[in-house]
Motif scaffolding. Structure first.
Motif, PDB file in Angstrom:
ATOM      1  N   ALA A 214       0.830  -1.204   0.000  1.00 34.20           N
ATOM      2  CA  ALA A 214       0.000   0.000   0.000  1.00 34.20           C
ATOM      3  C   ALA A 214       0.868   1.259   0.000  1.00 34.20           C
ATOM      4  O   ALA A 214       1.980   1.283   0.536  1.00 34.20           O
ATOM      5  N   LEU A 215       0.342   2.306  -0.593  1.00 34.18           N
ATOM      6  CA  LEU A 215       1.010   3.598  -0.609  1.00 34.18           C
ATOM      7  C   LEU A 215       1.080   4.188   0.796  1.00 34.18           C
ATOM      8  O   LEU A 215       0.101   4.167   1.542  1.00 34.18           O
ATOM      9  N   LEU A 216       2.235   4.735   1.146  1.00 32.79           N
ATOM     10  CA  LEU A 216       2.391   5.514   2.370  1.00 32.79           C
ATOM     11  C   LEU A 216       3.055   6.834   1.986  1.00 32.79           C
ATOM     12  O   LEU A 216       4.242   6.877   1.655  1.00 32.79           O
ATOM     13  N   ALA A 217       2.254   7.901   1.966  1.00 32.33           N
ATOM     14  CA  ALA A 217       2.731   9.241   1.609  1.00 32.33           C
ATOM     15  C   ALA A 217       2.637  10.109   2.859  1.00 32.33           C
ATOM     16  O   ALA A 217       1.553  10.525   3.261  1.00 32.33           O
ATOM     17  N   THR A 218       3.777  10.370   3.485  1.00 35.78           N
ATOM     18  CA  THR A 218       3.838  10.998   4.797  1.00 35.78           C
ATOM     19  C   THR A 218       4.164  12.480   4.674  1.00 35.78           C
ATOM     20  O   THR A 218       5.177  12.845   4.069  1.00 35.78           O
ATOM     21  N   GLU A 219       3.328  13.316   5.279  1.00 35.87           N
ATOM     22  CA  GLU A 219       3.588  14.763   5.290  1.00 35.87           C
ATOM     23  C   GLU A 219       4.597  15.109   6.381  1.00 35.87           C
ATOM     24  O   GLU A 219       4.571  14.539   7.475  1.00 35.87           O
ATOM     25  N   HIS A 220       5.511  16.067   6.080  1.00 36.54           N
ATOM     26  CA  HIS A 220       6.438  16.566   7.092  1.00 36.54           C
ATOM     27  C   HIS A 220       6.719  18.037   6.827  1.00 36.54           C
ATOM     28  O   HIS A 220       6.887  18.458   5.686  1.00 36.54           O
ATOM     29  N   LYS A 221       6.780  18.792   7.909  1.00 39.03           N
ATOM     30  CA  LYS A 221       6.969  20.240   7.814  1.00 39.03           C
ATOM     31  C   LYS A 221       8.443  20.600   7.839  1.00 39.03           C
ATOM     32  O   LYS A 221       9.262  19.867   8.393  1.00 39.03           O
ATOM     33  N   VAL A 222       8.762  21.772   7.258  1.00 37.14           N
ATOM     34  CA  VAL A 222      10.152  22.169   7.044  1.00 37.14           C
ATOM     35  C   VAL A 222      10.326  23.653   7.346  1.00 37.14           C
ATOM     36  O   VAL A 222       9.479  24.475   6.963  1.00 37.14           O
ATOM     37  N   VAL A 223      11.431  23.990   8.016  1.00 37.99           N
ATOM     38  CA  VAL A 223      11.890  25.377   8.146  1.00 37.99           C
ATOM     39  C   VAL A 223      13.374  25.391   7.813  1.00 37.99           C
ATOM     40  O   VAL A 223      14.169  24.702   8.469  1.00 37.99           O
ATOM     41  N   LEU A 224      13.744  26.148   6.808  1.00 35.44           N
ATOM     42  CA  LEU A 224      15.148  26.235   6.394  1.00 35.44           C
ATOM     43  C   LEU A 224      15.842  27.301   7.239  1.00 35.44           C
ATOM     44  O   LEU A 224      15.838  28.490   6.918  1.00 35.44           O
ATOM     45  N   ASP A 225      16.417  26.858   8.374  1.00 35.42           N
ATOM     46  CA  ASP A 225      17.065  27.785   9.311  1.00 35.42           C
ATOM     47  C   ASP A 225      17.961  26.957  10.216  1.00 35.42           C
ATOM     48  O   ASP A 225      17.504  25.993  10.840  1.00 35.42           O
ATOM     49  N   THR A 226      19.217  27.335  10.309  1.00 33.01           N
ATOM     50  CA  THR A 226      20.167  26.578  11.130  1.00 33.01           C
ATOM     51  C   THR A 226      20.106  26.957  12.604  1.00 33.01           C
ATOM     52  O   THR A 226      20.765  26.316  13.425  1.00 33.01           O
TER      53      THR A 226
END
Length: 277
Positions: free
Chosen positions: A169-181
């Protein structure tokens, strides 16, 4: 729909958030799917606009809300889109949140009934997917659709969801991102877009299943919670954090950028993510 058609990485925005020229650029950058969030209406006109503006990228909904978008109308929209753009649309659907639905009784039964209506209307199992967090709805996603679209989850959830879904089965997982060190600044950037979910019982219950306690889930949320839900750092570090979902069993990672200029962040991430695809 073959899982390969989604690509390894896609982009999530509000369904009104993709301008056609941005969609074309994201296609050129190598992203495989545009995910239209925030309950697009049953007409799905935004899907058609973006498919018309691009050549090969997949467009998917994340998600059509079963309480606000009647199945018959959604099926009609699906067939209209499929006739014009065969194989390029994935219908993501789900029950949304009880806090935002006027009638939220028996959501599992409502999902089953909605899928039955889609079956009767000829919407193929492999061109629809289901928002799913807990084991029962994950199993339904595997049985009745192409697979699952978990949202606001951790790496541990990806691994456990794969076990429930099985290998195919398909598993398409959302994840959030902030480009900042700077982690303090990155968490501050993420906070307005994440703490909202701490008022929604479906997400809070799932986060508790994943091991977060009262000290993590009291608004605005703990640093531990933000670090698990939001990938931050330099582009190569973020790419590695997103790639960890693939290594844990996801087929596709849905990238939601929380930076003010999401297009610029996606440009920066593209070569790093391409190396993982």
């Amino acid at each position: 729909m073959a899982i390969e058609q989604l690509g390894r990485f896609g982009v999530w925005r509000d369904y009104t958030g993709f301008a056609p020229e941005q969609a074309r650029e994201l296609e050129e950058l190598g992203y495989g799917t545009l995910w239209l969030g925030a309950s697009p209406p049953a007409e799905l006109s935004e899907v058609e606009t973006l498919l018309d503006a691009t050549e090969s990228i997949t467009v998917a909904t994340s998600i059509v809300n079963i309480w606000s978008a009647p199945a018959k109308q959604v099926a009609e929209s699906f067939h209209r889109i499929e006739a014009r753009f065969p194989g390029r649309f994935l219908l993501g659907l789900g029950a949304g949140h009880p806090e935002q639905a006027g009638n939220y009784s028996k959501p599992y039964d409502a999902l089953v009934d909605y899928l039955d209506e889609l079956d009767e209307a000829g919407v193929p199992k492999q061109q629809r997917a289901l928002a799913a967090l807990g084991p029962r709805v994950l199993k339904l996603a595997a049985d009745r659709t192409a697979g699952a679209l978990p949202y606001l989850v951790t790496l541990a959830h990806t691994a456990s969801a794969r076990q429930v879904l099985g290998a195919d089965a398909l598993l398409a997982t959302e994840h959030k991102v902030v480009l900042d060190t700077d982690p303090v600044r990155a968490r501050a950037t993420a906070r307005p877009r994440v703490e909202f979910y701490l008022d929604l019982q479906n997400y809070v219950a799932n986060l508790r299943r994943l091991g977060f306690g009262d000290e993590d889930l009291a608004k605005p949320g703990s640093d531990r919670l933000y670090d698990a839900l939001v990938a931050h750092g330099a582009a190569d570090s973020i790419a590695d954090q997103l790639g960890a979902h693939l290594r844990a069993g996801a087929d596709h990672v849905v990238v939601q950028v929380l930076d003010a200029d999401s297009q610029q962040t996606l440009r920066a991430l593209a070569p790093e993510l391409a190396a993982l695809s």
